[in-house]
Write an enzyme that holds these catalytic residues in place. Structure first.
Site, PDB file in Angstrom:
ATOM      1  N   HIS A 163      20.697 -25.926   4.029  1.00 37.31           N
ATOM      2  CA  HIS A 163      21.642 -26.043   5.156  1.00 37.31           C
ATOM      3  C   HIS A 163      21.185 -27.158   6.101  1.00 37.31           C
ATOM      4  O   HIS A 163      21.760 -27.317   7.169  1.00 37.31           O
ATOM      5  CB  HIS A 163      21.676 -24.755   5.980  1.00 37.31           C
ATOM      6  CG  HIS A 163      22.279 -23.556   5.299  1.00 37.31           C
ATOM      7  ND1 HIS A 163      23.313 -23.633   4.400  1.00 37.31           N
ATOM      8  CD2 HIS A 163      22.003 -22.226   5.424  1.00 37.31           C
ATOM      9  CE1 HIS A 163      23.630 -22.402   3.989  1.00 37.31           C
ATOM     10  NE2 HIS A 163      22.849 -21.541   4.592  1.00 37.31           N
ATOM     11  N   ARG A 191      32.244 -10.991   3.359  1.00 38.50           N
ATOM     12  CA  ARG A 191      32.881 -10.290   4.474  1.00 38.50           C
ATOM     13  C   ARG A 191      34.385 -10.195   4.234  1.00 38.50           C
ATOM     14  O   ARG A 191      34.899  -9.175   3.829  1.00 38.50           O
ATOM     15  CB  ARG A 191      32.559 -11.017   5.789  1.00 38.50           C
ATOM     16  CG  ARG A 191      32.980 -10.264   7.034  1.00 38.50           C
ATOM     17  CD  ARG A 191      32.754 -11.107   8.283  1.00 38.50           C
ATOM     18  NE  ARG A 191      33.593 -12.298   8.302  1.00 38.50           N
ATOM     19  CZ  ARG A 191      34.803 -12.360   8.850  1.00 38.50           C
ATOM     20  NH1 ARG A 191      35.314 -11.304   9.439  1.00 38.50           N
ATOM     21  NH2 ARG A 191      35.521 -13.483   8.808  1.00 38.50           N
ATOM     22  N   LYS A 192      35.103 -11.298   4.458  1.00 37.06           N
ATOM     23  CA  LYS A 192      36.551 -11.276   4.316  1.00 37.06           C
ATOM     24  C   LYS A 192      37.038 -12.294   3.287  1.00 37.06           C
ATOM     25  O   LYS A 192      38.005 -12.060   2.581  1.00 37.06           O
ATOM     26  CB  LYS A 192      37.184 -11.552   5.681  1.00 37.06           C
ATOM     27  CG  LYS A 192      38.474 -10.840   5.902  1.00 37.06           C
ATOM     28  CD  LYS A 192      38.782 -10.715   7.380  1.00 37.06           C
ATOM     29  CE  LYS A 192      40.074  -9.947   7.577  1.00 37.06           C
ATOM     30  NZ  LYS A 192      40.457  -9.901   8.982  1.00 37.06           N
ATOM     31  N   GLY A 193      36.388 -13.451   3.266  1.00 33.88           N
ATOM     32  CA  GLY A 193      36.707 -14.449   2.243  1.00 33.88           C
ATOM     33  C   GLY A 193      38.100 -15.035   2.357  1.00 33.88           C
ATOM     34  O   GLY A 193      38.730 -15.323   1.348  1.00 33.88           O
ATOM     35  N   TYR A 236      35.968 -25.486   1.471  1.00 34.42           N
ATOM     36  CA  TYR A 236      36.208 -24.056   1.229  1.00 34.42           C
ATOM     37  C   TYR A 236      37.703 -23.821   0.992  1.00 34.42           C
ATOM     38  O   TYR A 236      38.093 -23.090   0.083  1.00 34.42           O
ATOM     39  CB  TYR A 236      35.729 -23.272   2.464  1.00 34.42           C
ATOM     40  CG  TYR A 236      35.885 -21.775   2.365  1.00 34.42           C
ATOM     41  CD1 TYR A 236      34.825 -20.987   1.932  1.00 34.42           C
ATOM     42  CD2 TYR A 236      37.080 -21.145   2.725  1.00 34.42           C
ATOM     43  CE1 TYR A 236      34.955 -19.605   1.845  1.00 34.42           C
ATOM     44  CE2 TYR A 236      37.213 -19.771   2.646  1.00 34.42           C
ATOM     45  CZ  TYR A 236      36.160 -19.005   2.201  1.00 34.42           C
ATOM     46  OH  TYR A 236      36.287 -17.642   2.115  1.00 34.42           O
ATOM     47  N   SER A 265      32.915 -16.715  10.973  1.00 38.38           N
ATOM     48  CA  SER A 265      32.037 -16.199   9.923  1.00 38.38           C
ATOM     49  C   SER A 265      30.587 -16.151  10.425  1.00 38.38           C
ATOM     50  O   SER A 265      29.856 -15.175  10.189  1.00 38.38           O
ATOM     51  CB  SER A 265      32.164 -17.089   8.684  1.00 38.38           C
ATOM     52  OG  SER A 265      31.405 -16.576   7.630  1.00 38.38           O
ATOM     53  N   ARG A 300      33.909 -26.456   5.660  1.00 36.38           N
ATOM     54  CA  ARG A 300      34.949 -25.469   5.962  1.00 36.38           C
ATOM     55  C   ARG A 300      35.476 -25.777   7.357  1.00 36.38           C
ATOM     56  O   ARG A 300      34.718 -26.310   8.196  1.00 36.38           O
ATOM     57  CB  ARG A 300      34.303 -24.071   5.943  1.00 36.38           C
ATOM     58  CG  ARG A 300      35.255 -22.928   6.096  1.00 36.38           C
ATOM     59  CD  ARG A 300      34.512 -21.591   6.049  1.00 36.38           C
ATOM     60  NE  ARG A 300      35.443 -20.496   5.868  1.00 36.38           N
ATOM     61  CZ  ARG A 300      35.102 -19.209   5.836  1.00 36.38           C
ATOM     62  NH1 ARG A 300      33.828 -18.857   5.965  1.00 36.38           N
ATOM     63  NH2 ARG A 300      36.008 -18.275   5.659  1.00 36.38           N
TER      64      ARG A 300
END
Ligand code: A3P
Length: 300
Positions: free
Chosen positions: A119, A257-259, A203, A149, A141
């Site tokens: 990262h 998590r949610k994507g 993303y 996020s 993203r």
């Protein structure tokens, strides 16, 4: 407790155990002006990373936090396994800043092709990767979903401090978050977009057409796949497949998590949304990476 066999790394479980004894205010610290996790990336790791020897055939994955790094870890591991005909083996998270100096020594002895990730801001990626012209896949993203996020990750991951929403929003905007400012990272990558050794992918585009993403990634790294292999990898790396098949144990709900694209609409106030629009206009609008992020489509 140790991590994957032969890596000398502490397991995710043992890091969570370590985190119990660390106060929230001690969980982040600064190294050369940038904020990092004290448990995952102590200074000795970052010092050891600086002199890491890259190889031309390393497979390097780069992403600002919460842009889909772990998704692409799964995709790349499967691509490499399919192309080599070998079985996928459970392995350490490939972040070089999480490697202790001892783990760095083990990594130096691993056979090629090694799969590595980071990262880190491009200026802080070990210089050897540039010298060796190592190919890098870089995932981005949109900033609003990245922020959301990241906020949830801070509050679910025991190695990081808990944060209030408004405080985290302003920390993200000022770049006072782990690995530094989203906008500083994005501007640095924008300058590298024409480098043939870099492939930047978003993303949102991966969500739109994951099969095409898999094809492009395998071509970029030179791992030819049959269409059947592409489709198998696709079916194993959709959000639902990865969430259900998660081998992350308790950390599964933290990484998956949610994507979705657009969850920011459930979190940002009108004023916060406008503040982000202004920052984007000031810093990234008109850049190549800014265009790739399709801000008007995903953030308005
Ligand atoms: P959300 O928090 O919006 O759900 P990273 O791996 O870089 O930390 O990124 C985490 C984000 O990627 C999380 O976003 C996570 O849910 C999402 N993600 C993980 N696996 C995914 C997949 N297979 N498809 C889509 N999104 C995924």
């Amino acid at each position: 407790m140790s991590g994957p066999p032969g890596t000398g790394m502490p397991s995710a479980q043992s890091r969570m155990e370590m985190a119990k004894d660390v106060k929230d205010e001690d969980k982040l610290y600064k190294f050369e002006g940038v904020t990092y996790s004290a448990i995952m990336s102590p200074a000795e790791n970052l010092v050891a990373a600086k002199t890491m020897e890259a190889r031309a055939d390393d497979v390097m994955l780069v992403a600002y936090p919460k842009c889909g790094f772990n998704w692409m870890v799964a995709v790349l591991r499967k691509i490499m396994a399919a192309a080599s005909g070998k079985k996928e083996t459970p392995d350490m998270p490939p972040l070089i800043e999480f490697f202790s100096p001892d783990t760095q020594k083990l990594i130096a002895q691993r056979p090629s092709p090694r799969f590595l990730g980071t990262h880190l801001h491009p200026d802080n990626i070990p210089v050897s990767f540039k010298e060796k012209k190592t190919k890098m896949l870089v995932v981005w993203r949109n900033p609003k979903d990245t922020l959301v996020s990241f906020y949830h990750f801070m509050n679910k991951n025991p190695v990081l401090p808990n944060v209030e929403w408004d405080q985290f929003f302003s920390d993200f905007m000022s770049g006072e978050v782990g690995w530094g400012s989203y906008f500083d990272h994005a501007l640095a990558w924008d300058k590298l977009m024409d480098d043939p050794n870099m492939k930047i992918i978003t993303y949102e585009d991966l969500k739109q057409d994951l099969s095409e993403g898999i094809r492009q990634i395998s071509q970029f790294f030179g791992f030819p796949l049959t269409e059947e292999q592409v489709q198998t990898i696709y079916s194993e790396t959709t959000f639902s497949a990865m969430k259900e098949g998660s081998s992350h144990g308790k950390m599964g709900s933290v990484f998956f998590r949610k994507g979705e694209v657009g969850d920011w609409k459930n979190h940002l106030s009108e004023a916060q949304s406008q503040q982000m629009d202004e920052e984007f206009n000031k810093r990234l609008a008109g850049t190549k990476l800014g265009a790739l992020l399709k801000y008007d489509t995903y953030c308005k």
